[in-house]
Design an enzyme around this catalytic site. Structure first.
Site, PDB file in Angstrom:
ATOM      1  N   GLU A  62      -4.460 -31.961   4.079  1.00 34.58           N
ATOM      2  CA  GLU A  62      -3.300 -31.217   4.578  1.00 34.58           C
ATOM      3  C   GLU A  62      -3.572 -29.722   4.733  1.00 34.58           C
ATOM      4  OE1 GLU A  62      -0.636 -30.280   0.623  1.00 34.58           O
ATOM      5  OE2 GLU A  62      -0.401 -32.242   1.566  1.00 34.58           O
ATOM      6  N   HIS A  63      -4.731 -29.255   4.260  1.00 34.56           N
ATOM      7  CA  HIS A  63      -5.053 -27.833   4.370  1.00 34.56           C
ATOM      8  C   HIS A  63      -5.736 -27.485   5.695  1.00 34.56           C
ATOM      9  CE1 HIS A  63      -5.074 -28.581  -0.120  1.00 34.56           C
ATOM     10  NE2 HIS A  63      -4.062 -27.772   0.073  1.00 34.56           N
ATOM     11  N   CYS A 119     -13.484 -31.401   5.687  1.00 39.77           N
ATOM     12  CA  CYS A 119     -13.218 -29.966   5.570  1.00 39.77           C
ATOM     13  C   CYS A 119     -14.277 -29.297   4.698  1.00 39.77           C
ATOM     14  CB  CYS A 119     -11.818 -29.702   5.017  1.00 39.77           C
ATOM     15  SG  CYS A 119     -11.526 -30.375   3.374  1.00 39.77           S
ATOM     16  N   HIS A 134     -14.958 -35.429   2.269  1.00 42.33           N
ATOM     17  CA  HIS A 134     -13.995 -34.582   2.969  1.00 42.33           C
ATOM     18  C   HIS A 134     -14.687 -33.801   4.075  1.00 42.33           C
ATOM     19  CE1 HIS A 134     -10.484 -34.785   0.044  1.00 42.33           C
ATOM     20  NE2 HIS A 134     -11.439 -35.494  -0.543  1.00 42.33           N
TER      21      HIS A 134
END
Length: 235
Positions: free
Chosen positions: A122-123, A193, A191
C-alpha cells in the site's frame, strides 16, 4: 506553480510529506483503512474516475495517449484495479466459508501449504508475491472446505496491504470461520518495492507468522513448521 488537488490539501502534506515518512510502515490497526463512503460509488463509476486520473498520470509522464498501444491503457488499469487486483476491498466479494459437521471427528492438525499470495504494497502500489501456509486444529465440531482457505487468503490479498496486516486478517477470518482459537498463518513473500526501487535487493524475502491457541505451544508450533517445510512429492 505546482497544482495540488483538494484531496492532497485535506491530507495536509505540507506538514507531513511522503519524503518525511520515508520507508516507515505506519498502520492504525488490523482493519484495512477505508472511508465510511467507500462503497457508495458503483464499480463502473470508480472505473470511470480512475481511468480519467490514470490518463492524467500518463500524460504527465509525457506518454502519447493517441498511440494505438497506449490509448486503451487508462481503462485497462482502472478495470484491473477495481475488478481484479483490489477486488478484496469490497465485502461483497468476501468468500462464504460454509461450515460442515466434523462427522469423522478428526481433531488433528490440518495444514494447507503453498497457497499463492499476490498482493500489493500500500506504500508504493507494487506487488508482493509469495506463499501462505495455514494450519488449524478443529474444535471438534466444524470444518470448512479446503478451497475456502485458499479463497480467504486470496480475498485479503487482493487489496493494498502490508504483509503484517494480511497475516493477521487471515488469522482472524479463520478463527471466526472455524470457531477455533487454534490457527497458524505463515507468509513468505518477495516485495517488488524492495527489489525494483530503493535498495533494489532482489534476493531478500519477508516472513510473517501468527500463532494462536494451541500453536503457541512450542511442540505444536514446531510440528506445523515441519509440515510446511516438508517437500512431499506425489508420484
Amino acid at each position: 506553480m505546482i497544482y495540488k488537488s483538494e484531496i492532497l490539501k485535506t491530507l495536509d502534506l505540507d506538514k507531513i510529506t511522503a519524503e518525511e515518512i520515508g520507508e516507515d510502515h505506519i498502520s492504525n490497526g488490523v482493519s484495512t483503512p477505508l472511508r465510511d463512503d467507500a462503497f457508495e460509488k458503483t464499480d463502473e463509476e470508480k472505473i470511470e474516475i480512475i481511468q480519467e486520473h490514470f490518463a492524467e498520470i500518463m500524460h504527465a509522464l509525457g506518454l502519447d495517449l493517441t498511440d494505438d498501444s497506449l490509448k486503451g491503457t487508462p481503462y485497462r488499469v482502472a478495470k484491473m484495479y477495481v475488478k481484479e487486483i483490489f477486488e478484496g476491498l469490497n465485502p461483497k466479494n468476501k468468500p462464504v466459508a460454509r461450515q460442515f459437521n466434523n462427522n469423522y471427528d478428526y481433531k488433528g492438525m490440518l495444514v494447507e501449504k503453498n497457497i499463492q499470495v499476490t498482493s500489493f504494497c500500500e506504500h508504493h502500489f507494487l506487488p508482493f508475491l509469495g506463499k501462505a501456509h495455514v494450519g488449524y486444529i478443529s474444535s471438534g465440531k466444524k470444518v470448512i472446505g479446503l478451497s475456502k482457505i485458499n479463497r480467504i487468503v486470496d480475498y485479503y490479498s487482493r487489496r493494498p496491504q502490508v504483509q503484517e496486516r494480511l497475516t493477521l486478517q487471515i488469522a482472524d477470518e479463520l478463527q471466526e470461520a472455524l470457531e477455533t482459537e487454534d490457527v497458524a498463518v505463515f507468509i513468505d513473500s518477495k516485495h517488488l518495492c524492495v527489489s525494483t526501487r530503493g535498495i533494489k535487493d532482489q534476493s531478500s524475502s519477508t516472513i510473517t507468522a501468527e500463532y494462536r491457541g494451541a500453536f503457541k505451544d512450542e511442540a505444536t508450533q514446531q510440528k506445523f513448521i515441519d509440515y510446511i517445510t516438508n517437500n512431499t512429492e506425489i508420484q
